[in-house]
Design a protein around this motif. Sequence first.
Motif, PDB file in Angstrom:
ATOM      1  N   ASN A  81      31.772  63.001 139.069  1.00 23.58           N
ATOM      2  CA  ASN A  81      31.650  63.605 137.735  1.00 23.58           C
ATOM      3  C   ASN A  81      32.972  63.374 137.003  1.00 23.58           C
ATOM      4  O   ASN A  81      33.866  62.710 137.527  1.00 23.58           O
ATOM      5  N   SER A  82      33.091  63.912 135.835  1.00 24.45           N
ATOM      6  CA  SER A  82      34.335  63.716 135.076  1.00 24.45           C
ATOM      7  C   SER A  82      35.474  64.491 135.716  1.00 24.45           C
ATOM      8  O   SER A  82      35.251  65.594 136.253  1.00 24.45           O
ATOM      9  N   PRO A  83      36.694  63.963 135.676  1.00 22.70           N
ATOM     10  CA  PRO A  83      37.850  64.695 136.206  1.00 22.70           C
ATOM     11  C   PRO A  83      38.019  66.045 135.511  1.00 22.70           C
ATOM     12  O   PRO A  83      37.596  66.233 134.369  1.00 22.70           O
ATOM     13  N   GLU A  84      38.649  66.971 136.224  1.00 26.61           N
ATOM     14  CA  GLU A  84      38.874  68.327 135.706  1.00 26.61           C
ATOM     15  C   GLU A  84      40.363  68.624 135.726  1.00 26.61           C
ATOM     16  O   GLU A  84      41.121  68.018 136.483  1.00 26.61           O
ATOM     17  N   GLN A  85      40.767  69.573 134.871  1.00 29.83           N
ATOM     18  CA  GLN A  85      42.167  69.977 134.840  1.00 29.83           C
ATOM     19  C   GLN A  85      42.272  71.492 134.971  1.00 29.83           C
ATOM     20  O   GLN A  85      41.444  72.104 135.641  1.00 29.83           O
ATOM     21  N   TYR A  86      43.248  72.085 134.353  1.00 29.72           N
ATOM     22  CA  TYR A  86      43.465  73.530 134.449  1.00 29.72           C
ATOM     23  C   TYR A  86      42.281  74.268 133.836  1.00 29.72           C
ATOM     24  O   TYR A  86      41.947  74.080 132.672  1.00 29.72           O
ATOM     25  N   THR A  87      41.623  75.123 134.621  1.00 28.61           N
ATOM     26  CA  THR A  87      40.430  75.797 134.127  1.00 28.61           C
ATOM     27  C   THR A  87      40.216  77.092 134.896  1.00 28.61           C
ATOM     28  O   THR A  87      41.042  77.497 135.726  1.00 28.61           O
ATOM     29  N   ASP A  88      39.088  77.773 134.655  1.00 28.07           N
ATOM     30  CA  ASP A  88      38.793  79.058 135.305  1.00 28.07           C
ATOM     31  C   ASP A  88      37.960  78.839 136.560  1.00 28.07           C
ATOM     32  O   ASP A  88      37.437  77.745 136.813  1.00 28.07           O
ATOM     33  N   SER A  89      37.810  79.902 137.335  1.00 27.90           N
ATOM     34  CA  SER A  89      37.121  79.810 138.634  1.00 27.90           C
ATOM     35  C   SER A  89      35.662  79.389 138.491  1.00 27.90           C
ATOM     36  O   SER A  89      35.170  78.549 139.262  1.00 27.90           O
ATOM     37  N   ALA A  90      34.948  79.977 137.524  1.00 23.86           N
ATOM     38  CA  ALA A  90      33.521  79.677 137.368  1.00 23.86           C
ATOM     39  C   ALA A  90      33.309  78.206 137.028  1.00 23.86           C
ATOM     40  O   ALA A  90      32.432  77.537 137.606  1.00 23.86           O
ATOM     41  N   THR A  91      34.091  77.702 136.096  1.00 20.43           N
ATOM     42  CA  THR A  91      33.970  76.291 135.709  1.00 20.43           C
ATOM     43  C   THR A  91      34.316  75.377 136.876  1.00 20.43           C
ATOM     44  O   THR A  91      33.637  74.376 137.133  1.00 20.43           O
ATOM     45  N   TYR A  92      35.363  75.729 137.608  1.00 22.94           N
ATOM     46  CA  TYR A  92      35.818  74.890 138.713  1.00 22.94           C
ATOM     47  C   TYR A  92      34.795  74.875 139.846  1.00 22.94           C
ATOM     48  O   TYR A  92      34.518  73.822 140.433  1.00 22.94           O
ATOM     49  N   LYS A  93      34.204  76.023 140.130  1.00 22.35           N
ATOM     50  CA  LYS A  93      33.192  76.098 141.183  1.00 22.35           C
ATOM     51  C   LYS A  93      31.979  75.251 140.814  1.00 22.35           C
ATOM     52  O   LYS A  93      31.464  74.479 141.648  1.00 22.35           O
ATOM     53  N   ALA A  94      31.521  75.378 139.560  1.00 23.32           N
ATOM     54  CA  ALA A  94      30.365  74.591 139.118  1.00 23.32           C
ATOM     55  C   ALA A  94      30.680  73.100 139.177  1.00 23.32           C
ATOM     56  O   ALA A  94      29.812  72.284 139.532  1.00 23.32           O
ATOM     57  N   TRP A  95      31.904  72.742 138.855  1.00 24.78           N
ATOM     58  CA  TRP A  95      32.327  71.337 138.902  1.00 24.78           C
ATOM     59  C   TRP A  95      32.301  70.805 140.331  1.00 24.78           C
ATOM     60  O   TRP A  95      31.810  69.695 140.584  1.00 24.78           O
ATOM     61  N   LEU A  96      32.796  71.593 141.282  1.00 30.72           N
ATOM     62  CA  LEU A  96      32.778  71.185 142.694  1.00 30.72           C
ATOM     63  C   LEU A  96      31.346  71.054 143.209  1.00 30.72           C
ATOM     64  O   LEU A  96      31.018  70.108 143.932  1.00 30.72           O
ATOM     65  N   GLU A  97      30.500  72.006 142.850  1.00 29.69           N
ATOM     66  CA  GLU A  97      29.108  71.983 143.317  1.00 29.69           C
ATOM     67  C   GLU A  97      28.360  70.794 142.712  1.00 29.69           C
ATOM     68  O   GLU A  97      27.557  70.142 143.401  1.00 29.69           O
ATOM     69  N   GLN A  98      28.614  70.506 141.429  1.00 33.82           N
ATOM     70  CA  GLN A  98      27.975  69.343 140.816  1.00 33.82           C
ATOM     71  C   GLN A  98      28.406  68.058 141.510  1.00 33.82           C
ATOM     72  O   GLN A  98      27.579  67.177 141.798  1.00 33.82           O
ATOM     73  N   GLY A  99      29.689  67.928 141.810  1.00 31.01           N
ATOM     74  CA  GLY A  99      30.180  66.744 142.499  1.00 31.01           C
ATOM     75  C   GLY A  99      29.560  66.584 143.874  1.00 31.01           C
ATOM     76  O   GLY A  99      29.190  65.472 144.282  1.00 31.01           O
ATOM     77  N   LEU A 100      29.424  67.696 144.590  1.00 31.54           N
ATOM     78  CA  LEU A 100      28.837  67.656 145.927  1.00 31.54           C
ATOM     79  C   LEU A 100      27.364  67.253 145.860  1.00 31.54           C
ATOM     80  O   LEU A 100      26.885  66.427 146.665  1.00 31.54           O
ATOM     81  N   ASN A 101      26.629  67.808 144.902  1.00 36.55           N
ATOM     82  CA  ASN A 101      25.213  67.448 144.740  1.00 36.55           C
ATOM     83  C   ASN A 101      25.060  65.978 144.374  1.00 36.55           C
ATOM     84  O   ASN A 101      24.165  65.287 144.890  1.00 36.55           O
ATOM     85  N   ASN A 102      25.918  65.496 143.485  1.00 33.45           N
ATOM     86  CA  ASN A 102      25.850  64.076 143.100  1.00 33.45           C
ATOM     87  C   ASN A 102      26.144  63.171 144.293  1.00 33.45           C
ATOM     88  O   ASN A 102      25.538  62.101 144.440  1.00 33.45           O
ATOM     89  N   PHE A 103      27.075  63.586 145.150  1.00 37.77           N
ATOM     90  CA  PHE A 103      27.389  62.794 146.340  1.00 37.77           C
ATOM     91  C   PHE A 103      26.184  62.725 147.274  1.00 37.77           C
ATOM     92  O   PHE A 103      25.832  61.647 147.790  1.00 37.77           O
ATOM     93  N   LYS A 104      25.522  63.854 147.462  1.00 38.24           N
ATOM     94  CA  LYS A 104      24.371  63.894 148.364  1.00 38.24           C
ATOM     95  C   LYS A 104      23.177  63.138 147.798  1.00 38.24           C
ATOM     96  O   LYS A 104      22.347  62.612 148.545  1.00 38.24           O
ATOM     97  N   ASN A 105      23.120  63.081 146.448  1.00 39.87           N
ATOM     98  CA  ASN A 105      21.986  62.405 145.798  1.00 39.87           C
ATOM     99  C   ASN A 105      22.271  60.953 145.445  1.00 39.87           C
ATOM    100  O   ASN A 105      21.491  60.315 144.749  1.00 39.87           O
ATOM    101  N   GLY A 106      23.433  60.455 145.875  1.00 42.12           N
ATOM    102  CA  GLY A 106      23.712  59.033 145.696  1.00 42.12           C
ATOM    103  C   GLY A 106      24.558  58.659 144.515  1.00 42.12           C
ATOM    104  O   GLY A 106      24.653  57.484 144.165  1.00 42.12           O
ATOM    105  N   GLY A 107      25.190  59.635 143.841  1.00 42.25           N
ATOM    106  CA  GLY A 107      26.100  59.284 142.740  1.00 42.25           C
ATOM    107  C   GLY A 107      25.887  60.133 141.520  1.00 42.25           C
ATOM    108  O   GLY A 107      24.920  60.889 141.418  1.00 42.25           O
TER     109      GLY A 107
END
Length: 656
Positions: free
Chosen positions: A628-654
């Motif tokens: 997904n797009s790189p992330e910078q300084y942000t809040d916990s909710a945004t960062y968690k959603a960003w990590l989960e989206q990246g993990l789902n994309n990895f499992k689904n092939g990109g």
Amino acid sequence: MKPFLIIFSVLISALSFGQANDPVQWEKSIKKISDTEYDLIFKATIRDGWHLYSIEEVEGGPIPTSFLFENEANAFELVGPMKESESITEYDQIFEIDLSFFDHEAVFTQRIKLLDENLNVLKALVEYQACDDKVCIFTDNDFTFSLDGSEVSLAEKNIDERSLALSKQLKLDIKNPNLIKGANEIAQNKNGLWGIFALGFLGGLLALLTPCVFPMIPLTVSFFTKQSDNRSRGIRNAVFYGLFIIIIYFLLSIPFHFLDSLDPDILNNISTNIWLNLFFFAIFIFFAFSFFGYYELTLPASWGAKMDKASSVGGLLGVFFMAVTLAIVSFSCTGPILGGLLGSTTLSEGDVATNLSAGMTGFGVALALPFALFALFPNWLNSLPKSGGWLNTVKVILGFLELALAFKFLSNADLVAHWGILKREVFLGIWILIFILMILYIFGKLRFPHDGPKSKLSFSRISFGILTIAFTVYLISGLAKFTSLKLLSGFPPPEFYSVVEQKSECPLGLNCFKDFEEGLAYAKSNNKPIMLDFTGWACVNCRKMEENVWSTPDIYKLLNDEYVLISLYVDDRKELPEDKRFDFLNSNGRVRAIETVGKKWATFQYLNFETASQPYYVLMSPEMELLNSPEQYTDSATYKAWLEQGLNNFKNGGAD
């Protein structure tokens, strides 16, 4: 004032014109005269309304156009002086003297004679100043000449094959780089300029409460309202007085805008340079003891006298010089606060120069506001508290705060250099001692040279003392590990930088790699996604993210269990092994020596992600596909959603 106006015009213009908007565009050509002699020709096309100055240097005039030729091996010699096309000589309105300059076009020719028949490539640099009727710029331009007319590969000509190979290893074959550009464009809008402005504004309010500034408010406002021909003129003068104060402090930040043109990660180097941090440490100690009253910081008295004399000319020009006089005579109190503001901006996320401009503007607004308001509502002057010992109390308390901030800079130097002398517990112990001394001062148990006779403690002083006690208890609880000191995240050294042996030298005890290749190999063998963490030992916002966001249980679990964490410290001054050092050719044609771990990872970040800011987080697969797009300084909710989206994309092939 003429030199100031000239310098100011150059500085302002440099902010307004990038390389692409340079009013002078250059072309090069070469003419063969004989087997050993050549003419190097430089043609300048000048935008309408602009002048390019001659190579002739004139005392009191502009910086002349000059040419430098790279000739370390003495492979050629210059034949005669540089020749220039016919110039115009007229009286210059900016410099107020007769000058020779070019309009529309200029041609410069330098003949050379070869001393080494094998020489095929020459490099030159032109430095020049150009002006229109209002502003000037000063910049330079690089040229590379091929004597046989063939194309020249700068990389091959400027660095050896080994360096070229190591440079190429830094470049990743990212499969979907479009995600980087979008993220960086968004990140540029996520700036904390209003926060920096507020910090500067707070600094200005504190400056108002010092003995150098506070007594000036009623005196100056009374002067404007009583000495002017009528009240409206007095109000106008007071308002312009405040406006000029804002402009003066803004102008102090202008020179810093030149720094980012020197190197892509120069702004990071400002905040992480060991010697600069030690300088800040020493200067803040110096500022603190001036606030304690052991000596006074003053600019040369002649400056104030000259400005005061100039203010008698009357009109708005006189008002401007009155504002300059205030800035000079109040320096003993405002100087340390401005130093603190400069130091704070180097610790903040984003562009140091822009941050400093925002902070300085905020400082000027706070300092100027009372003069305009009290001129509009002069009856408010009666509500101002009387000057007295409380002003000195404020000054001393500011001294303690300067002292505490000084150790933050010493901590930065210690972290970057890995000295190990100011571990987290030692740092907190020093802060606790400083605030205990502040408590003793507030309650009258500690005295300084300018303190008056002891008097009964006021309610406000007792209240502030209780708040300081509460803060000191909070620090003690953090030292005893009863709390994580989240309110101070980013200021003390990270928890893993401790006198107590830690299970990991990574943030929060996470498993991490500090070398990209090692982390990549582990990710490939375990088929796990990568989180690239571009960070710094002296990066305040990096610590805030680690201590406030990464410490959240759900996020900690994701980082620890699902990702391969690769933390790359761009300010690490540890020297690379001799066989790992190399030269890197920047896009501007200049060669940079990569000799430390930090320089390697800073170059790696800029080369692949076109940014030099930290913290900067990238999620990618072991096959170099961004999740997904790189992330910078942000809040916990945004960062968690960003990590989960990246993990789902990895499992689904990109990424989608």
